[in-house]
Design a protein around this motif. Structure first.
Motif, PDB file in Angstrom:
ATOM      1  N   LEU A 161      -7.456  -1.425  51.474  1.00 30.05           N
ATOM      2  CA  LEU A 161      -7.931  -0.208  51.386  1.00 30.05           C
ATOM      3  C   LEU A 161      -7.528   0.626  50.123  1.00 30.05           C
ATOM      4  CD1 LEU A 161      -7.865   1.433  55.119  1.00 30.05           C
ATOM      5  CD2 LEU A 161      -9.424   0.769  54.109  1.00 30.05           C
ATOM      6  N   GLU A 162      -6.438   0.529  49.925  1.00 27.54           N
ATOM      7  CA  GLU A 162      -5.994   1.191  48.604  1.00 27.54           C
ATOM      8  C   GLU A 162      -6.601   0.395  47.433  1.00 27.54           C
ATOM      9  OE1 GLU A 162      -1.896   1.728  45.862  1.00 27.54           O
ATOM     10  OE2 GLU A 162      -1.595   1.085  48.173  1.00 27.54           O
ATOM     11  N   ALA A 163      -6.735  -0.873  47.389  1.00 28.95           N
ATOM     12  CA  ALA A 163      -7.480  -1.465  46.367  1.00 28.95           C
ATOM     13  C   ALA A 163      -8.997  -1.139  46.335  1.00 28.95           C
ATOM     14  CB  ALA A 163      -7.548  -3.173  46.576  1.00 28.95           C
ATOM     15  N   ILE A 164      -9.394  -0.987  47.533  1.00 29.43           N
ATOM     16  CA  ILE A 164     -11.175  -0.501  47.677  1.00 29.43           C
ATOM     17  C   ILE A 164     -11.188   0.877  47.027  1.00 29.43           C
ATOM     18  CG2 ILE A 164     -12.834   0.432  49.154  1.00 29.43           C
ATOM     19  CD1 ILE A 164     -11.944  -2.014  50.970  1.00 29.43           C
ATOM     20  N   PHE A 165     -10.281   2.053  47.522  1.00 31.23           N
ATOM     21  CA  PHE A 165     -10.518   3.157  46.962  1.00 31.23           C
ATOM     22  C   PHE A 165     -10.185   3.208  45.423  1.00 31.23           C
ATOM     23  CE2 PHE A 165     -10.683   4.130  51.408  1.00 31.23           C
ATOM     24  CZ  PHE A 165     -11.356   5.049  51.352  1.00 31.23           C
ATOM     25  N   THR A 166      -9.020   2.360  44.909  1.00 30.61           N
ATOM     26  CA  THR A 166      -8.831   2.397  43.542  1.00 30.61           C
ATOM     27  C   THR A 166     -10.006   1.960  42.527  1.00 30.61           C
ATOM     28  OG1 THR A 166      -6.373   2.087  44.043  1.00 30.61           O
ATOM     29  CG2 THR A 166      -7.161   1.342  41.772  1.00 30.61           C
ATOM     30  N   ARG A 167     -10.608   0.792  43.233  1.00 28.48           N
ATOM     31  CA  ARG A 167     -11.616   0.389  42.362  1.00 28.48           C
ATOM     32  C   ARG A 167     -12.901   1.331  42.340  1.00 28.48           C
ATOM     33  NH1 ARG A 167     -11.701  -4.765  40.522  1.00 28.48           N
ATOM     34  NH2 ARG A 167     -13.873  -4.743  40.340  1.00 28.48           N
TER      35      ARG A 167
END
Length: 75
Positions: free
Chosen positions: A44-50
């Motif tokens: 989830l953190e990677a999704i939101f960061t991207r």
């Protein structure tokens, strides 16, 4: 030859063994769930960061479908 005074009925040992097995199983389940949650949190953190950077994210579904999410803001 062993010689001691405090001798417990074998059923009590079985109860303790069952409790120990139950505790070990619960610890294993908790550990597995913690690992799963940590992985999901990183995803989830990677999704939101991207998305925040304006990069695309591909979500690969079990069915084989791939959804592309873009970081484009609404107007």
């Amino acid at each position: 030859m062993p010689d001691h005074v405090n001798i417990h009925h074998p059923d009590r040992r079985a109860e303790r063994r069952e409790k120990a097995v139950t505790i070990a199983e619960l610890r294993a389940k908790i550990s597995t769930l913690e690992t799963y949650l940590d992985s999901a949190e990183r995803d989830l953190e990677a999704i939101f960061t991207r998305i925040e950077r304006g990069d695309e994210v591909e979500l690969h579904m079990q069915s084989g479908a791939v959804f592309v999410i873009t970081g484009k803001e609404r107007e």
